[in-house]
Design a protein around this motif. Structure first.
Motif, PDB file in Angstrom:
ATOM      1  N   TYR A  43       0.837  -1.201   0.000  1.00  0.00           N
ATOM      2  CA  TYR A  43       0.000   0.000   0.000  1.00  0.00           C
ATOM      3  C   TYR A  43       0.873   1.252   0.000  1.00  0.00           C
ATOM      4  CZ  TYR A  43      -3.106   3.568   2.024  1.00  0.00           C
ATOM      5  OH  TYR A  43      -3.806   4.714   2.281  1.00  0.00           O
ATOM      6  N   TYR A  46       2.875   1.551  -3.191  1.00  0.00           N
ATOM      7  CA  TYR A  46       2.027   2.075  -4.261  1.00  0.00           C
ATOM      8  C   TYR A  46       1.932   3.592  -4.153  1.00  0.00           C
ATOM      9  CZ  TYR A  46      -2.343   3.566  -6.451  1.00  0.00           C
ATOM     10  OH  TYR A  46      -3.281   4.257  -7.186  1.00  0.00           O
ATOM     11  N   PHE A 243       0.202   2.055 -14.213  1.00  0.00           N
ATOM     12  CA  PHE A 243      -1.201   1.629 -14.202  1.00  0.00           C
ATOM     13  C   PHE A 243      -1.540   0.662 -15.326  1.00  0.00           C
ATOM     14  CE2 PHE A 243      -1.583   5.426 -11.544  1.00  0.00           C
ATOM     15  CZ  PHE A 243      -2.354   4.914 -10.521  1.00  0.00           C
ATOM     16  N   VAL A 245      -2.800   0.770 -18.180  1.00  0.00           N
ATOM     17  CA  VAL A 245      -3.893   0.990 -19.125  1.00  0.00           C
ATOM     18  C   VAL A 245      -4.084   2.498 -19.264  1.00  0.00           C
ATOM     19  CG1 VAL A 245      -5.640   0.737 -17.317  1.00  0.00           C
ATOM     20  CG2 VAL A 245      -6.314   0.509 -19.673  1.00  0.00           C
ATOM     21  N   GLU A 286      -5.134  10.113   1.841  1.00  0.00           N
ATOM     22  CA  GLU A 286      -4.894   8.738   2.290  1.00  0.00           C
ATOM     23  C   GLU A 286      -4.708   8.700   3.806  1.00  0.00           C
ATOM     24  OE1 GLU A 286      -5.204   6.007   0.506  1.00  0.00           O
ATOM     25  OE2 GLU A 286      -5.745   7.258  -1.197  1.00  0.00           O
ATOM     26  N   ARG A 289      -7.740   8.716   5.720  1.00  0.00           N
ATOM     27  CA  ARG A 289      -8.425   7.421   5.836  1.00  0.00           C
ATOM     28  C   ARG A 289      -8.236   6.848   7.233  1.00  0.00           C
ATOM     29  NH1 ARG A 289     -10.136   5.642   1.154  1.00  0.00           N
ATOM     30  NH2 ARG A 289      -8.991   6.234  -0.707  1.00  0.00           N
TER      31      ARG A 289
ATOM     32  N   LYS B  83     -12.349   7.627  -8.200  1.00  0.00           N
ATOM     33  CA  LYS B  83     -11.118   7.953  -8.920  1.00  0.00           C
ATOM     34  C   LYS B  83     -10.257   6.694  -8.956  1.00  0.00           C
ATOM     35  CE  LYS B  83     -10.989  12.760  -7.484  1.00  0.00           C
ATOM     36  NZ  LYS B  83     -11.114  13.169  -6.086  1.00  0.00           N
ATOM     37  N   VAL B  84      -9.722   6.394 -10.146  1.00  0.00           N
ATOM     38  CA  VAL B  84      -9.018   5.124 -10.321  1.00  0.00           C
ATOM     39  C   VAL B  84      -7.815   5.023  -9.384  1.00  0.00           C
ATOM     40  CG1 VAL B  84      -7.696   3.719 -11.926  1.00  0.00           C
ATOM     41  CG2 VAL B  84      -9.803   4.801 -12.690  1.00  0.00           C
ATOM     42  N   ASP B  85      -7.023   6.109  -9.262  1.00  0.00           N
ATOM     43  CA  ASP B  85      -5.818   5.982  -8.430  1.00  0.00           C
ATOM     44  C   ASP B  85      -6.186   5.706  -6.970  1.00  0.00           C
ATOM     45  OD1 ASP B  85      -6.796   8.508  -8.128  1.00  0.00           O
ATOM     46  OD2 ASP B  85      -4.855   9.529  -8.227  1.00  0.00           O
ATOM     47  N   GLN B  86      -7.297   6.310  -6.531  1.00  0.00           N
ATOM     48  CA  GLN B  86      -7.729   6.045  -5.149  1.00  0.00           C
ATOM     49  C   GLN B  86      -8.296   4.635  -4.995  1.00  0.00           C
ATOM     50  OE1 GLN B  86      -9.765   8.771  -2.672  1.00  0.00           O
ATOM     51  NE2 GLN B  86      -9.015  10.560  -3.749  1.00  0.00           N
ATOM     52  N   VAL B  88      -7.285   2.055  -6.606  1.00  0.00           N
ATOM     53  CA  VAL B  88      -6.126   1.164  -6.525  1.00  0.00           C
ATOM     54  C   VAL B  88      -5.484   1.284  -5.144  1.00  0.00           C
ATOM     55  CG1 VAL B  88      -3.899   0.561  -7.535  1.00  0.00           C
ATOM     56  CG2 VAL B  88      -5.745   1.350  -9.005  1.00  0.00           C
ATOM     57  N   ALA B  89      -5.441   2.525  -4.611  1.00  0.00           N
ATOM     58  CA  ALA B  89      -4.861   2.718  -3.277  1.00  0.00           C
ATOM     59  C   ALA B  89      -5.658   1.920  -2.247  1.00  0.00           C
ATOM     60  CB  ALA B  89      -4.860   4.202  -2.919  1.00  0.00           C
ATOM     61  N   VAL B  90      -6.986   1.999  -2.337  1.00  0.00           N
ATOM     62  CA  VAL B  90      -7.834   1.258  -1.399  1.00  0.00           C
ATOM     63  C   VAL B  90      -7.584  -0.238  -1.548  1.00  0.00           C
ATOM     64  CG1 VAL B  90     -10.224   0.634  -0.885  1.00  0.00           C
ATOM     65  CG2 VAL B  90      -9.618   3.020  -1.227  1.00  0.00           C
ATOM     66  N   ASN B  92      -4.890  -1.743  -2.527  1.00  0.00           N
ATOM     67  CA  ASN B  92      -3.601  -2.093  -1.921  1.00  0.00           C
ATOM     68  C   ASN B  92      -3.643  -2.014  -0.407  1.00  0.00           C
ATOM     69  OD1 ASN B  92      -1.948  -2.699  -4.193  1.00  0.00           O
ATOM     70  ND2 ASN B  92      -2.082  -0.557  -4.747  1.00  0.00           N
ATOM     71  N   LYS B  93      -4.371  -1.023   0.094  1.00  0.00           N
ATOM     72  CA  LYS B  93      -4.466  -0.872   1.548  1.00  0.00           C
ATOM     73  C   LYS B  93      -5.186  -2.083   2.143  1.00  0.00           C
ATOM     74  CE  LYS B  93      -5.873   2.451   5.051  1.00  0.00           C
ATOM     75  NZ  LYS B  93      -7.137   2.104   5.692  1.00  0.00           N
ATOM     76  N   LYS B 112      -9.981  -2.508 -15.216  1.00  0.00           N
ATOM     77  CA  LYS B 112      -8.940  -2.727 -16.224  1.00  0.00           C
ATOM     78  C   LYS B 112      -7.547  -2.535 -15.625  1.00  0.00           C
ATOM     79  CE  LYS B 112      -9.826  -0.669 -20.260  1.00  0.00           C
ATOM     80  NZ  LYS B 112     -10.464   0.270 -21.213  1.00  0.00           N
ATOM     81  N   THR B 113      -7.435  -1.546 -14.734  1.00  0.00           N
ATOM     82  CA  THR B 113      -6.127  -1.256 -14.149  1.00  0.00           C
ATOM     83  C   THR B 113      -5.661  -2.378 -13.232  1.00  0.00           C
ATOM     84  OG1 THR B 113      -6.664   1.083 -14.215  1.00  0.00           O
ATOM     85  CG2 THR B 113      -4.841   0.446 -12.811  1.00  0.00           C
ATOM     86  N   ILE B 114      -6.589  -2.945 -12.479  1.00  0.00           N
ATOM     87  CA  ILE B 114      -6.185  -3.914 -11.464  1.00  0.00           C
ATOM     88  C   ILE B 114      -6.100  -5.328 -12.048  1.00  0.00           C
ATOM     89  CG2 ILE B 114      -8.348  -4.750 -10.414  1.00  0.00           C
ATOM     90  CD1 ILE B 114      -5.427  -3.140  -8.498  1.00  0.00           C
ATOM     91  N   PRO B 116      -4.215  -6.810 -14.338  1.00  0.00           N
ATOM     92  CA  PRO B 116      -2.903  -7.468 -14.339  1.00  0.00           C
ATOM     93  C   PRO B 116      -2.460  -7.907 -12.948  1.00  0.00           C
ATOM     94  CG  PRO B 116      -2.817  -5.393 -15.559  1.00  0.00           C
ATOM     95  CD  PRO B 116      -4.148  -5.454 -14.884  1.00  0.00           C
ATOM     96  N   ARG B 120      -1.566 -11.548 -11.679  1.00  0.00           N
ATOM     97  CA  ARG B 120      -0.258 -11.813 -11.079  1.00  0.00           C
ATOM     98  C   ARG B 120      -0.400 -12.528  -9.736  1.00  0.00           C
ATOM     99  NH1 ARG B 120       3.118 -10.204  -7.400  1.00  0.00           N
ATOM    100  NH2 ARG B 120       1.585  -8.783  -6.521  1.00  0.00           N
ATOM    101  N   TYR B 141      -9.715 -11.207 -19.113  1.00  0.00           N
ATOM    102  CA  TYR B 141     -10.016 -10.869 -17.714  1.00  0.00           C
ATOM    103  C   TYR B 141     -10.474 -12.129 -16.978  1.00  0.00           C
ATOM    104  CZ  TYR B 141      -9.699  -6.122 -19.464  1.00  0.00           C
ATOM    105  OH  TYR B 141      -9.236  -4.974 -20.038  1.00  0.00           O
TER     106      TYR B 141
END
Lengths: 347, 390
Positions: A43, A46, A243, A245, A286, A289, B83-86, B88-90, B92-93, B112-114, B116, B120, B141
């Motif tokens: 996390y 990232y 990312f 994509v 973040e 959060r 938001k896509v970056d957030q 992804v952050a969530v 990962n968190k 789509k972003t997650i 891969p 993995r 997918y």
């Protein structure tokens, strides 16, 4: 002038780091950047990579807006150009990542020169609108040039590959993203030790006076646009690898505003400001959060109730910093430095 | 002043470092955690809030009935602001804090972003708010699923209905200029041709645009029997419809899942009367057919809950069912096993949430029904049977 740091040469006077504590702190910082990926989880890794990409982009915008005084709201579109360049090269030619990244910077820089052309005639808000217009045109191209950009669905990008090894984890990507960002920031810091950088500052302070001093405005303004766009393109390229994509919706106008807010909050016209601003704007929501997480046991259905509060607090923090520290976060660091310079003799 | 400011900064720094220090929340024994990147703020918050409620309700039902083989289920989610970056952050968190094998994502961009990363790690399967046709490809997918028909399949359902009602009808496609909006255009045109329908007009508008008068004029020239909106939630559909009605057009207007919530249209008033669209799930107030699960939902939620709630509810149901099948088979909770379990779902009874027993042969559940809004009742009423487009 700081006591005990008399300069004997111009070279010493121009150096990036002027005091011993500065060197020590920077060394500690560099060491912690190297150690970081080994101690934090995915996390935070990232977020660190995301911060690094935003720092690179914000530094570019800082060169243009903070140092040259040209407002741009099209920075995200240049990031998109960089991201698409990487995506296209990676999927069609399969060239090495560093070639792709530099190409991303160069393509964005070339477009930046084009978009910068009106900057000789228009300034301030007018230029901001001109750059927004440019970003809308670019967005149209991303959607409609299907053959190159993949249209509305965009392009999926294969993982970044070095010597046949695919970098798919944040840990491995960190070792590409962070060094590239560090190099870019160092480049920007050094830029302002040169004639070009000082010309930018002269243009910002008063463009007519700058012209009287013998600075060709068009050339230097376009140069500033191209350097800023190069940074945006490189950052966009890193983003694309990160990312994996890119779609026309990956870089909305909001990203441009985010970057502009970052350099304003951080401190326009200082390299440190761009860095701190990007770090703050990326990490503050973040960190908030955790605020929600702490309060959660006390409030039923906290996730739904407190999430909007988190957004409000983030907004309030930005407003607070603008009111209480109009010079930006970088000024806080300067104040701390000034405090310790004479400590403990004067506090 | 200086001292205060320094103190404040010190406190802030302290708070930040504390935040960093608090690491993983220890997962309890015998627990299945469903992770979620949910938009509780931002443009899609209306859906995020409803989805969360739906998922929580289903999960508490499962837990009250004893969980899955002694495992309790829990939803761990955080806000993404759409938001896509957030998102992804969530992701990962949550995945660094919990042992997660089931996930709910909030957007096509995120899915789509997650993807891969899902491939993995091979740890989990992911459903979500996106019905993007692109995601309905088990090869590209493999660990993603759509808790309903994808957008192309939704249009297929509408087109099949049209072909049945008015063979050879003329159709206008009205789409928003977004990835979401443009998603089903090409396949819809192919399907229309196959069914002998005539696509006479294509309109692309910016999302949420209010001034649609020029577009309505195009519609008047083409005079299609049906106009299908896709890629919007509400605006600019009411403007389109009311202007078209003023011009005396008798075109029937249709929409897809995210614009089918009846509370949305109840606010529009008379112009909304007769608006049709495809809906994969029964409405809260649906009384027809055998739907014991809806009765339970009405027990838990005395007030109307939106379509997003049903989507979240069914998503949780599919996730829990997959996890149950994996546990029953004594297998490990991996993405591959969970997806295989999901794909083994055949003629599954959703308790009436969906009107047909469902199967998940690929990444989607291609079932839906056409509903029509009645302004006098303020409700969506069914006008077709359940249609499966497998």
């Amino acid at each position: 002038m700081i006591i005990g740091t008399a300069k004997e040469t111009y070279r010493a006077d121009e150096s990036l780091l002027t005091t011993q504590p500065q060197r020590v702190w920077l060394a500690i910082f560099a060491a912690s950047l190297v150690a970081l990926p080994f101690v934090v989880n995915d996390y935070w890794l990232y977020l660190t990579c995301l911060v690094a990409i935003n720092v690179a982009a914000a530094t570019g915008l800082n060169i243009l807006t903070g140092f040259t005084g040209l407002v741009s709201l099209g920075h995200a579109a240049f990031m998109a150009v960089g991201a698409y360049t990487v995506a296209w090269l990676e999927t069609n030619l399969g060239t090495p990542f560093w070639v792709n990244l530099i190409a991303a910077g160069l393509v964005a820089a070339a477009l930046g020169i084009l978009v910068g052309l009106p900057s000789l005639k228009v300034k301030g808000l007018y230029l901001a609108i001109a750059t927004i217009a440019a970003s809308f045109i670019l967005h149209f191209c991303f959607v409609h040039f299907d053959g190159i950009t993949g249209g509305a669905t965009g392009i999926n990008i294969p993982p970044l590959t070095i010597f046949g090894a695919e970098l798919t984890t944040y840990f491995s990507l960190y070792w590409v993203i962070m060094p590239v960002t560090v190099l870019m920031v160092l480049g920007a810091a050094n830029l302002f030790r040169t004639r070009i950088g000082r010309a930018f500052i002269a243009i910002r302070d008063r463009d007519i006076s700058a012209e009287v001093l013998g600075i060709p405005l068009l050339r230097y303004k376009l140069m500033s646009f191209s350097i800023a766009s190069f940074y945006a393109g490189m950052a966009g390229g890193l983003w694309a690898y990160f990312f994996r994509v890119v779609t026309p919706e990956s870089f909305p106008l909001l990203t441009s505003i985010f970057l502009l807010a970052a350099i304003i909050v951080g401190g326009m016209g200082t390299i440190l400001g761009g860095i701190l601003g990007a770090v703050f704007m990326t990490l503050a929501p973040e960190l908030l959060r955790y605020g929600v997480e702490w309060i959660s046991p006390l409030v039923p259905n906290a996730g739904a109730l407190l999430s909007p509060v988190r957004t409000v607090v983030f907004g309030a923090l930005i407003v607070g910093f603008l009111i209480f520290e109009p010079q930006g976060l970088a000024e806080i660091i300067q104040r701390i430095r000034r405090f310790f310079r004479l400590w403990p003799f004067r506090t | 002043m200086n001292t205060t400011r320094r103190m404040t900064m010190g406190l802030l720094a302290g708070a930040a470092s504390l935040g960093l220090g608090i690491g993983a929340v220890q997962a309890q024994d015998k627990e299945i955690v469903i992770g979620g990147s949910l938009p509780m703020t931002g443009v899609f918050a209306f859906a995020g809030l409803a989805v969360e409620k739906g998922m929580q309700d289903y999960i508490s039902m499962v837990n009250e009935a004893g969980g899955i083989d002694g495992y309790t289920v829990r939803l761990a989610y955080e806000d993404t602001g759409y938001k896509v970056d957030q998102s992804v952050a969530v992701f990962n968190k949550l995945t660094s804090q919990e042992d997660i094998h089931l996930y709910y994502g909030d957007s096509t961009g995120f899915a789509k972003t997650i993807a891969p990363e899902l491939a993995r790690s091979g740890d989990m399967i992911m459903g979500g708010a996106s019905f993007a046709s692109e995601l309905n490809d088990p090869e590209a997918y493999p660990y993603t699923f759509i808790p309903g028909p994808d957008y192309s399949e939704m249009l297929d359902i509408l087109l099949e209905y049209i072909a049945q009602e008015t063979p050879g009808a003329s159709i206008a496609l009205i789409n928003s200029d977004t990835e979401f909006g443009r998603d089903p255009i090409k396949p819809a045109k192919a399907k229309a041709e196959e069914l002998g329908l005539d696509v006479v007009l294509e309109i692309i508008t910016p999302p949420g645009a209010v001034d649609v008068s020029t577009e309505v004029l195009k519609l008047r020239r083409a005079r299609p029997d049906y106009a299908i909106f896709h890629g919007y939630v509400l605006a600019p559909q009411p403007e389109f419809i009311s202007q078209a009605k003023e011009l005396g057009l008798d075109t029937k207007f249709m929409g897809t899942f995210w614009s089918m919530d009846s509370s949305l249209w109840a606010g529009v008033g008379e112009a909304a009367d007769g608006y049709m669209g495809v809906m994969p799930y029964r409405y809260y107030y649906d009384e027809d057919g055998d739907a014991p699960m809806l009765a339970k939902i009405r027990e838990m939620q005395p007030e109307y809950v939106s379509t997003g709630y049903m989507q979240g509810f069914l998503s949780a149901m599919l996730m829990v069912e997959s996890a149950k099948r994996v546990l029953d088979a004594g297998e490990e909770m991996t993405g591959a096993n969970l997806k295989a379990a999901l794909n083994s779902i055949e003629d599954f009874d959703t308790g009436g949430i969906m009107g047909l027993p469902i199967s998940v042969p690929g990444n989607s559940v291609p079932v839906g029904r056409v509903y029509q809004f009645s302004a006098s009742e303020g409700k969506m009423l069914p006008v077709s049977d359940w249609i499966s487009v497998e």
